[in-house]
Design a protein around this motif. Structure first.
Motif, PDB file in Angstrom:
ATOM      1  N   SER A  21      -8.048 -18.748  51.760  1.00  0.00           N
ATOM      2  CA  SER A  21      -7.372 -18.116  50.497  1.00  0.00           C
ATOM      3  C   SER A  21      -8.936 -16.863  50.155  1.00  0.00           C
ATOM      4  CB  SER A  21      -7.472 -19.278  49.121  1.00  0.00           C
ATOM      5  OG  SER A  21      -8.341 -20.044  49.072  1.00  0.00           O
ATOM      6  N   ALA A  22      -8.209 -15.665  49.055  1.00  0.00           N
ATOM      7  CA  ALA A  22      -9.422 -15.288  49.087  1.00  0.00           C
ATOM      8  C   ALA A  22     -10.093 -15.588  48.165  1.00  0.00           C
ATOM      9  CB  ALA A  22      -8.613 -13.881  47.727  1.00  0.00           C
ATOM     10  N   PRO A  23     -11.926 -15.062  47.995  1.00  0.00           N
ATOM     11  CA  PRO A  23     -12.713 -15.575  47.516  1.00  0.00           C
ATOM     12  C   PRO A  23     -12.635 -15.978  46.047  1.00  0.00           C
ATOM     13  CG  PRO A  23     -13.916 -14.086  48.347  1.00  0.00           C
ATOM     14  CD  PRO A  23     -12.392 -13.940  48.607  1.00  0.00           C
ATOM     15  N   LEU A  24     -12.847 -16.164  45.246  1.00  0.00           N
ATOM     16  CA  LEU A  24     -13.016 -17.132  43.646  1.00  0.00           C
ATOM     17  C   LEU A  24     -13.637 -15.742  43.185  1.00  0.00           C
ATOM     18  CD1 LEU A  24     -12.927 -21.386  43.497  1.00  0.00           C
ATOM     19  CD2 LEU A  24     -11.286 -19.633  43.229  1.00  0.00           C
ATOM     20  N   ASN A  25     -13.145 -15.745  42.254  1.00  0.00           N
ATOM     21  CA  ASN A  25     -14.238 -14.246  41.087  1.00  0.00           C
ATOM     22  C   ASN A  25     -14.474 -15.778  39.826  1.00  0.00           C
ATOM     23  OD1 ASN A  25     -14.852 -12.382  39.557  1.00  0.00           O
ATOM     24  ND2 ASN A  25     -13.140 -11.331  39.013  1.00  0.00           N
ATOM     25  N   PHE A  26     -16.058 -15.740  40.685  1.00  0.00           N
ATOM     26  CA  PHE A  26     -16.896 -16.497  39.324  1.00  0.00           C
ATOM     27  C   PHE A  26     -17.390 -16.070  38.182  1.00  0.00           C
ATOM     28  CE2 PHE A  26     -16.543 -19.197  43.125  1.00  0.00           C
ATOM     29  CZ  PHE A  26     -16.975 -19.909  42.427  1.00  0.00           C
ATOM     30  N   ALA A  27     -17.310 -14.594  38.383  1.00  0.00           N
ATOM     31  CA  ALA A  27     -17.831 -13.713  37.092  1.00  0.00           C
ATOM     32  C   ALA A  27     -16.180 -13.794  36.483  1.00  0.00           C
ATOM     33  CB  ALA A  27     -18.117 -12.231  37.393  1.00  0.00           C
ATOM     34  N   GLN A  28     -15.447 -13.638  36.383  1.00  0.00           N
ATOM     35  CA  GLN A  28     -14.018 -14.064  35.507  1.00  0.00           C
ATOM     36  C   GLN A  28     -14.071 -14.755  33.963  1.00  0.00           C
ATOM     37  OE1 GLN A  28     -10.140 -14.334  37.423  1.00  0.00           O
ATOM     38  NE2 GLN A  28      -8.872 -12.591  36.055  1.00  0.00           N
ATOM     39  N   THR A  29     -14.536 -16.016  34.561  1.00  0.00           N
ATOM     40  CA  THR A  29     -14.383 -17.139  33.139  1.00  0.00           C
ATOM     41  C   THR A  29     -16.282 -17.572  33.473  1.00  0.00           C
ATOM     42  OG1 THR A  29     -12.135 -17.028  33.848  1.00  0.00           O
ATOM     43  CG2 THR A  29     -13.318 -19.088  32.478  1.00  0.00           C
ATOM     44  N   PRO A  30     -16.521 -16.969  32.430  1.00  0.00           N
ATOM     45  CA  PRO A  30     -18.430 -18.221  32.163  1.00  0.00           C
ATOM     46  C   PRO A  30     -17.734 -19.313  32.838  1.00  0.00           C
ATOM     47  CG  PRO A  30     -18.436 -16.436  30.746  1.00  0.00           C
ATOM     48  CD  PRO A  30     -16.635 -16.771  31.354  1.00  0.00           C
ATOM     49  N   THR A  31     -18.707 -19.668  33.023  1.00  0.00           N
ATOM     50  CA  THR A  31     -19.439 -21.653  33.583  1.00  0.00           C
ATOM     51  C   THR A  31     -18.812 -22.107  31.787  1.00  0.00           C
ATOM     52  OG1 THR A  31     -20.246 -21.531  34.874  1.00  0.00           O
ATOM     53  CG2 THR A  31     -20.051 -23.668  33.800  1.00  0.00           C
ATOM     54  N   ARG A  32     -19.489 -21.529  30.721  1.00  0.00           N
ATOM     55  CA  ARG A  32     -19.160 -22.117  29.659  1.00  0.00           C
ATOM     56  C   ARG A  32     -18.088 -22.521  28.574  1.00  0.00           C
ATOM     57  NH1 ARG A  32     -21.767 -17.455  28.798  1.00  0.00           N
ATOM     58  NH2 ARG A  32     -20.535 -15.795  27.490  1.00  0.00           N
ATOM     59  N   GLU A  33     -17.495 -21.773  28.674  1.00  0.00           N
ATOM     60  CA  GLU A  33     -15.594 -21.555  28.812  1.00  0.00           C
ATOM     61  C   GLU A  33     -14.989 -22.329  29.524  1.00  0.00           C
ATOM     62  OE1 GLU A  33     -14.735 -17.784  28.519  1.00  0.00           O
ATOM     63  OE2 GLU A  33     -16.052 -16.510  27.475  1.00  0.00           O
ATOM     64  N   LEU A  34     -15.252 -22.483  31.000  1.00  0.00           N
ATOM     65  CA  LEU A  34     -14.457 -23.176  32.249  1.00  0.00           C
ATOM     66  C   LEU A  34     -15.163 -24.748  31.484  1.00  0.00           C
ATOM     67  CD1 LEU A  34     -12.856 -22.755  34.550  1.00  0.00           C
ATOM     68  CD2 LEU A  34     -14.975 -23.412  35.533  1.00  0.00           C
ATOM     69  N   PHE A  35     -16.499 -25.222  30.980  1.00  0.00           N
ATOM     70  CA  PHE A  35     -16.256 -26.574  30.827  1.00  0.00           C
ATOM     71  C   PHE A  35     -15.835 -27.419  30.177  1.00  0.00           C
ATOM     72  CE2 PHE A  35     -18.763 -29.955  29.985  1.00  0.00           C
ATOM     73  CZ  PHE A  35     -19.146 -30.844  31.345  1.00  0.00           C
ATOM     74  N   ALA A  36     -14.880 -28.331  30.626  1.00  0.00           N
ATOM     75  CA  ALA A  36     -13.872 -29.168  30.155  1.00  0.00           C
ATOM     76  C   ALA A  36     -13.196 -28.579  29.653  1.00  0.00           C
ATOM     77  CB  ALA A  36     -14.540 -29.692  28.874  1.00  0.00           C
ATOM     78  N   SER A  37     -12.427 -27.562  30.204  1.00  0.00           N
ATOM     79  CA  SER A  37     -11.256 -26.871  30.043  1.00  0.00           C
ATOM     80  C   SER A  37      -9.863 -27.438  29.955  1.00  0.00           C
ATOM     81  CB  SER A  37     -11.199 -25.452  30.152  1.00  0.00           C
ATOM     82  OG  SER A  37     -11.167 -25.416  31.404  1.00  0.00           O
ATOM     83  N   ASN A  38      -9.644 -28.778  31.049  1.00  0.00           N
ATOM     84  CA  ASN A  38      -8.782 -29.924  31.567  1.00  0.00           C
ATOM     85  C   ASN A  38      -9.152 -30.474  30.727  1.00  0.00           C
ATOM     86  OD1 ASN A  38      -7.582 -27.256  32.323  1.00  0.00           O
ATOM     87  ND2 ASN A  38      -7.522 -27.867  34.945  1.00  0.00           N
ATOM     88  N   VAL A  39      -9.676 -31.380  29.552  1.00  0.00           N
ATOM     89  CA  VAL A  39     -10.118 -32.233  28.908  1.00  0.00           C
ATOM     90  C   VAL A  39      -9.702 -32.560  27.949  1.00  0.00           C
ATOM     91  CG1 VAL A  39     -11.827 -34.022  28.636  1.00  0.00           C
ATOM     92  CG2 VAL A  39     -11.964 -32.663  30.296  1.00  0.00           C
ATOM     93  N   PHE A  40      -8.830 -33.540  27.264  1.00  0.00           N
ATOM     94  CA  PHE A  40      -8.687 -33.068  26.562  1.00  0.00           C
ATOM     95  C   PHE A  40      -9.530 -34.991  25.467  1.00  0.00           C
ATOM     96  CE2 PHE A  40      -5.747 -35.975  23.094  1.00  0.00           C
ATOM     97  CZ  PHE A  40      -4.608 -35.401  22.584  1.00  0.00           C
ATOM     98  N   SER A  41     -10.634 -33.133  25.165  1.00  0.00           N
ATOM     99  CA  SER A  41     -12.316 -33.876  24.561  1.00  0.00           C
ATOM    100  C   SER A  41     -12.080 -34.100  22.794  1.00  0.00           C
ATOM    101  CB  SER A  41     -13.115 -32.760  24.703  1.00  0.00           C
ATOM    102  OG  SER A  41     -12.132 -31.354  23.980  1.00  0.00           O
ATOM    103  N   THR A  42     -13.093 -34.472  23.168  1.00  0.00           N
ATOM    104  CA  THR A  42     -12.698 -34.199  21.334  1.00  0.00           C
ATOM    105  C   THR A  42     -12.702 -33.403  20.674  1.00  0.00           C
ATOM    106  OG1 THR A  42     -15.483 -34.678  21.207  1.00  0.00           O
ATOM    107  CG2 THR A  42     -14.695 -36.562  21.519  1.00  0.00           C
ATOM    108  N   ALA A  43     -13.588 -32.510  21.625  1.00  0.00           N
ATOM    109  CA  ALA A  43     -13.294 -31.342  20.663  1.00  0.00           C
ATOM    110  C   ALA A  43     -11.623 -30.852  20.378  1.00  0.00           C
ATOM    111  CB  ALA A  43     -13.903 -30.054  20.966  1.00  0.00           C
ATOM    112  N   VAL A  44     -10.892 -30.669  21.378  1.00  0.00           N
ATOM    113  CA  VAL A  44      -9.007 -30.836  20.707  1.00  0.00           C
ATOM    114  C   VAL A  44      -8.445 -32.056  20.082  1.00  0.00           C
ATOM    115  CG1 VAL A  44      -7.255 -30.765  22.477  1.00  0.00           C
ATOM    116  CG2 VAL A  44      -9.380 -29.638  23.511  1.00  0.00           C
ATOM    117  N   MET A  45      -9.013 -32.810  20.146  1.00  0.00           N
ATOM    118  CA  MET A  45      -8.686 -34.182  19.446  1.00  0.00           C
ATOM    119  C   MET A  45      -8.856 -33.511  17.574  1.00  0.00           C
ATOM    120  SD  MET A  45      -8.946 -37.746  21.176  1.00  0.00           S
ATOM    121  CE  MET A  45     -10.841 -37.835  21.529  1.00  0.00           C
TER     122      MET A  45
END
Length: 723
Positions: A21-45
């Motif tokens: 597959s093509a290389p991922l574009n790591f600059a597209q989404t900063p890690t801080r925005e990526l972190f826990a983006s798929n988690v039903f976290s306390t912030a989401v709750m």
């Protein structure tokens, strides 16, 4: 490089590897925005739940308050809407049975509405409880086949998450897994019980110090994960790796790890790409991975997270292993987490960093700059020392399994003798306590490197010791003996329980003192050091001198094999301990002993069957073909009158005979049928493993003599060094 067709094809595929597959574009989404983006976290709750419901859930998570099940429908609705927005069509109760692996049951959100259409539904009842089959997992007799009912129960303290797939996503809900009779069939339930016990006892000590503010004391863990990566083509050409997870044959390569050139070396590009994508996927799931590097053995690597709540860390550790394997396939590789996939080079461990603390007080094992003045720390640290000494056999039992037996005690992992490394500063403090009272702490200093352009470095008050099974590393203990392929849940459950018992002992003693608390603490700590100080050892755990001293002078147990260690989990002392703190019932304990012994015997049996089959159908045919070639050459030379010796033919003939005889001997050991799991495990250790080793000895010798174009298995040199 020569080799038979299967090996040549594998080598060619590795050399000509192209990313799928093509290389991922790591600059597209900063890690801080990526972190826990798929988690039903306390912030989401907090964003999606009504304020009273959110506060109720947080009281359970942060303070251990009983779960208010009346809020379940509201939470389920919010969780469903969030998951559907992220593309989910199904939800899964994820649980952790006694296999040590992750299990999951998927159900669709969609339900027919009676009008030829369907609506998305997810009720509080569906969130709280699921019903997978309880008899088809290892239970040690708790759930026979005709009694199948088992329940999964929502663990609100471990956040739900979205697991992505190329064709969709699934809402994953961490759960406990119990039988219809309420007994634990999993690894999470006892861990949660043990964490509750630790909090209960720790609060008593905090009350004595005036620090009991109601904040929950939780254990924390940060498991370092070692693993190997090899090309998938090599893996598919090795039936032993495919089925057993380790190589049952393989001569040592000309170069192994003796140059130490792989350790912390530059990470190969393909491997680094795999690591980066693995980390990216783990970030989405809220797994706080921090470190990556080459490990000691060629082809070996490590990933390490920041330590977090022990229950969550345990769930995250399972996700780390899943994601390592999943992403490796995308890069044409296979991730091996077996403790010893390759003989002769370092195996893999899972160093579990353990501590405990609260949100308000922080880490309770933080010594500070002057630990001799930090009475609260000394009390908790002494409780851990006492716990490890008193329950060393139990602690040894939880790291006992067939894979770890290949690693423990070798020059790469701690010995089977449990001991504690405290370091210079704390050892000095506790020695002062033993002698009558601590008056000082060794101060940290500065290391001057001797180069003006390099900065002076703050020097820690003590060195580190990689030969210690249980080492203090500044503000936590590192349980280094845990195997790379096992769940950390049971080691953490035992650590929580034995520390809870020890804190209970300390609290009971101090609560009974009506006089000066400081004097009472000094007296108690001195007693603990006199009675339990034998467990402290800062020297070389690999040395023969230590083994002799540990057993003969200190009386420390040396449970060398899993068959020696596993029964300690079911000892009278262990059962009494677990029952007292309501972590496991006697039946739950004995069932786990039976499961562990059964898994040991089965693991050895699978390896033995593979050894016999590969020996008969792959190695023996290659050897006799080479024998035939040599015999033909000898006959041809003799026919034309050449004088020659037959040393090579004689040696090959002898090895072929020995190989054949050893395989027959192995087959004989496999015909054994014991009356109990204990007998089967004992037979596996004393009869089957030696017979397997004998087959391997002759096969590995043949590998160094048989013509390379005839040898059927990818070699160590190829698997470890061709990237």
């Amino acid at each position: 490089m020569s080799g038979n067709k299967a090996r040549l094809d594998a080598i060619s595929a590795v050399i000509n590897y192209k990313p799928i597959s093509a290389p991922l574009n790591f600059a597209q989404t900063p890690t801080r925005e990526l972190f826990a983006s798929n988690v039903f976290s306390t912030a989401v709750m907090k964003q999606r739940l009504p304020k009273p419901v959110y506060k109720s859930i947080m009281a359970t998570i942060q303070k251990g308050a009983p779960l208010d099940t009346s809020t379940a429908d509201i939470v389920a609705s919010a969780m469903k809407d969030w998951a559907i927005e992220k593309g989910a069509t199904h939800y899964a109760h994820v649980f952790y049975p006694l296999t040590g692996l992750t299990a999951e049951k998927h159900d669709s959100f969609l339900s027919p509405n009676g009008d030829g259409a369907a609506i998305a539904e997810f009720t509080g009842e569906q969130l709280i409880q699921g019903e997978p089959d309880g008899s088809s997992f290892p239970t040690g007799g708790i759930r026979p086949t005709f009694e199948a009912r088992g329940y999964t129960a929502w663990d609100v303290t471990s956040p739900a998450y979205i697991l992505e797939n190329p064709n969709g996503t699934t809402l994953c809900i961490p759960t406990a897994f119990v039988s219809w009779t309420g007994e634990a069939l999993d690894k999470k339930t006892p861990l949660l019980r043990a964490m509750k016990a630790l909090n209960t006892q720790a609060q008593r000590i905090l009350k004595l110090f005036g620090d009991a503010d109601g904040s929950l004391v939780t254990s924390t863990a940060g498991p370092e994960q070692e693993y190997f990566l090899i090309d998938r083509n090599f893996f598919m050409a090795r039936p032993d790796l495919m089925t057993a997870g380790r190589t049952l044959f393989g001569a040592a390569p000309a170069k192994g790890q003796e140059f130490d050139d792989h350790y912390f070396g530059a990470i190969p590009e393909r491997v680094l790409a795999c690591m980066m994508e693995t980390e990216r996927e783990l970030y989405k799931l809220g797994v706080p991975v921090k470190t990556r590097h080459n490990e000691v053995a060629p082809g070996q690597y490590e990933v390490a997270p920041v330590y977090e709540n022990a229950n969550v860390a345990t769930d995250h550790q399972q996700l780390i292993m899943i994601m390592l394997r999943r992403v490796a396939e995308k890069y044409g590789m296979v991730c091996l987490t077996h403790e010893k996939p390759f003989a002769g080079v370092n195996g893999s461990g899972k160093h579990v960093n353990f501590s405990f603390g609260s949100a308000s007080l922080g880490n309770l094992l933080e010594p500070g700059d002057t630990p001799h003045e930090n009475a609260r720390f000394l009390v908790f640290c002494a409780a851990v020392i006492r716990a490890v000494d008193k329950y060393a056999p139990l602690l040894r039992s939880v790291i006992a399994h067939a894979g770890n037996d290949h690693r423990l005690g070798a020059n790469e992992a701690p010995p089977a003798i449990i001991s504690i490394f405290l370091g210079d500063q704390l050892t000095d403090v506790f020695e002062q306590i033993k002698a009558g009272g601590a008056k000082s702490s060794k101060a940290k200093s500065t290391l001057n490197i001797g180069v003006d352009t390099l900065p002076p470095l703050p020097l820690h008050s003590g060195d580190r010791n990689r030969t210690s099974p249980f080492a203090f590393t500044g503000n936590k203990f590192e349980f280094r003996a845990v195997g790379s392929n096992q769940s950390i849940a049971t080691p953490l459950m035992v650590l929580n329980t034995i520390v809870a018992e020890s804190i209970d002992y300390v609290a009971t003693r101090l609560e009974a003192e009506s006089g000066n608390l400081e004097a009472a603490i000094q007296k108690l700590l001195q007693e603990i050091m006199v009675e339990n100080g034998r467990i402290i050892f800062n020297g070389d755990g690999y040395s023969e001198a230590w083994h002799k001293e540990a057993e003969e002078k200190r009386g420390l147990p040396n449970l060398r094999t899993s068959v020696d260690a596993i029964p300690e989990f079911g000892s009278d002392a262990a059962i009494k301990l677990f029952e007292k703190y309501k972590v496991l019932s006697e039946r739950e304990v004995t069932s786990r002993v039976e499961v562990k012994l059964e898994q040991y015997a089965k693991a050895v049996a699978v390896e033995a069957k593979l050894t016999a089959r590969i020996g008969k159908t792959m190695i023996f045919p290659a050897a006799i073909r080479y024998q035939s070639e040599l015999a033909t050459t000898c006959a041809n030379l003799k026919a034309v009158g050449y004088t020659f010796d037959t040393n090579t033919l004689d040696r090959i003939t002898e090895l072929v005979r020995c190989l054949q005889d050893s395989i027959t001997e192995l087959d004989t050991t496999l015909a054994h049928d014991g009356d109990s799991v204990e007998e089967e495990a004992e037979h596996a250790l004393k009869k089957v493993i030696p017979a397997m080793n004998k087959v391997r000895k002759y096969a590995d010798t043949l590998e160094l003599m048989v013509a390379d174009d005839l040898w059927p298995l990818p070699s160590y040199q190829e698997m470890l060094f061709i990237k």
